[in-house]
Design an enzyme around this catalytic site. Sequence first.
Site, PDB file in Angstrom:
ATOM      1  N   GLY A   1     -24.978  34.559  17.021  1.00 57.69           N
ATOM      2  CA  GLY A   1     -25.078  33.768  15.797  1.00 57.69           C
ATOM      3  C   GLY A   1     -24.046  32.661  15.839  1.00 57.69           C
TER       4      GLY A   1
ATOM      5  N   VAL B   1     -23.378  39.670  19.585  1.00 63.31           N
ATOM      6  CA  VAL B   1     -23.624  41.094  19.390  1.00 63.31           C
ATOM      7  C   VAL B   1     -24.023  41.725  20.723  1.00 63.31           C
ATOM      8  CG1 VAL B   1     -25.087  42.766  18.205  1.00 63.31           C
ATOM      9  CG2 VAL B   1     -24.273  40.765  16.981  1.00 63.31           C
TER      10      VAL B   1
ATOM     11  N   ASP C   1     -25.461  36.880   2.023  1.00 62.84           N
ATOM     12  CA  ASP C   1     -26.489  36.364   2.932  1.00 62.84           C
ATOM     13  C   ASP C   1     -27.707  37.288   2.915  1.00 62.84           C
ATOM     14  OD1 ASP C   1     -27.702  34.730   4.788  1.00 62.84           O
ATOM     15  OD2 ASP C   1     -26.630  35.547   6.510  1.00 62.84           O
TER      16      ASP C   1
END
Lengths: 234, 179
Positions: free
Chosen positions: A29, A34, A145
């Site tokens: 991101g 990740v 979010d």
Amino acid sequence: MTTETCAPTPALLALLRACDGSIEPRSQGAEARVYDVQLSGVECVAKQRFAKTYRLRELDERLTRSRLSAEARTMVRARKLGVLAPHVVHVDAKESCVYMERIRGCALKEALRSGETTREDLRRFGEEIGVAVAKLHDGGIIHGDLTTSNLMVRDEDGRVVVIDFGLSYPSKLPEDKGVDLYVLERAITAAHPSQTVLFDDILAAYKKTSQMWCSTLNRFAEVRARGRKRSMVG
Amino acid sequence: MARVRYDAVPGDDAPEARSWTFASVTNARAVVDAARAGTLDACVLDGRSVVGARALDMACYRARVAIDRGEGVARGAHAEIILGLSHSRNVGEAFRRFGGGETSETLVIVAFEDASGGDRGIEARVMELVEGRLTSFDDRGAIDEASIKTWFKIGDAELALGGSLEDAVLSRMAIRDVA
């Protein structure tokens, strides 16, 4: 951004090599990468925040550390409130990395787009999301979010898991809660225009669960009328 | 022989930790005193306070990482394991809650291997010192669930989510340094 700032740091690298040797991230991101790892026999995802070289180094370190702490603490608080979120396995502040339970499943976004969701599924998703968001808000947590990409449908039981607390913050203000709901509404109407009934179910469950639904939903109506950002004119 | 090996920091040259679990221990005080005096180079835990193998594994991992980075705050790597099991940074409190005590009947003894994989004679020392029945970690008997829930502030709402008590404890241990 240099590649050095994005490479896995030593402890994470050791864990990645011990697993299958691959050091490729599962996803990336704007703020973090990740990876899939195994830590102490637990299948985890490691979310490592990387340095932003355009920021002053001291400021970047402080921001990264505070966001990492906030994310890990919020996940634990969310679970304390009874919200289904991944449990935190380890936090390595020095390497800006948080290790959390790996959820086997798919993003709600994919589930909704698969075309296999029935009206009954939507009702159940709406109920679960509404209850989860209400519990977070009543507990003073704003997710920050809420989108269908940050809600996962777990394979084992089909339950909805709230993920990515990277933008979360503590607040009890109706304004913040209203904006949180508005972001979710916009995400649903933009990404799933034919399934907006999901948001109606979410609001109905929210109203039933939250003890402060009245002030939040009043403010939500205002936010809806004016947009997410307040006017700064005058 | 029942012995549990735990990976500490993964890697080719990473030292591992070994543990021995004893039930029906009759001389816990002598064992704890030996660890305090340094004649037993290992950490002595109360088996009822250790929620599970994963928690112990994570505590070993955290201790190893802290020592490797020079960030340890306890007296040595073995004391760091006890601290690693705690949700607080208070070393004394961690020893009171997780360390072996005079009345402990179940003891879990953990020691890091040396760099070559040897146990520095710890196993022989442990067998000589502890008067109790050697068993596997999983057969150590009941844990003190009520106290663990109180120490880690774990409520029913969280347990109702379907995760285990150990998951909840792991998450509290994890955020210790950022809380």
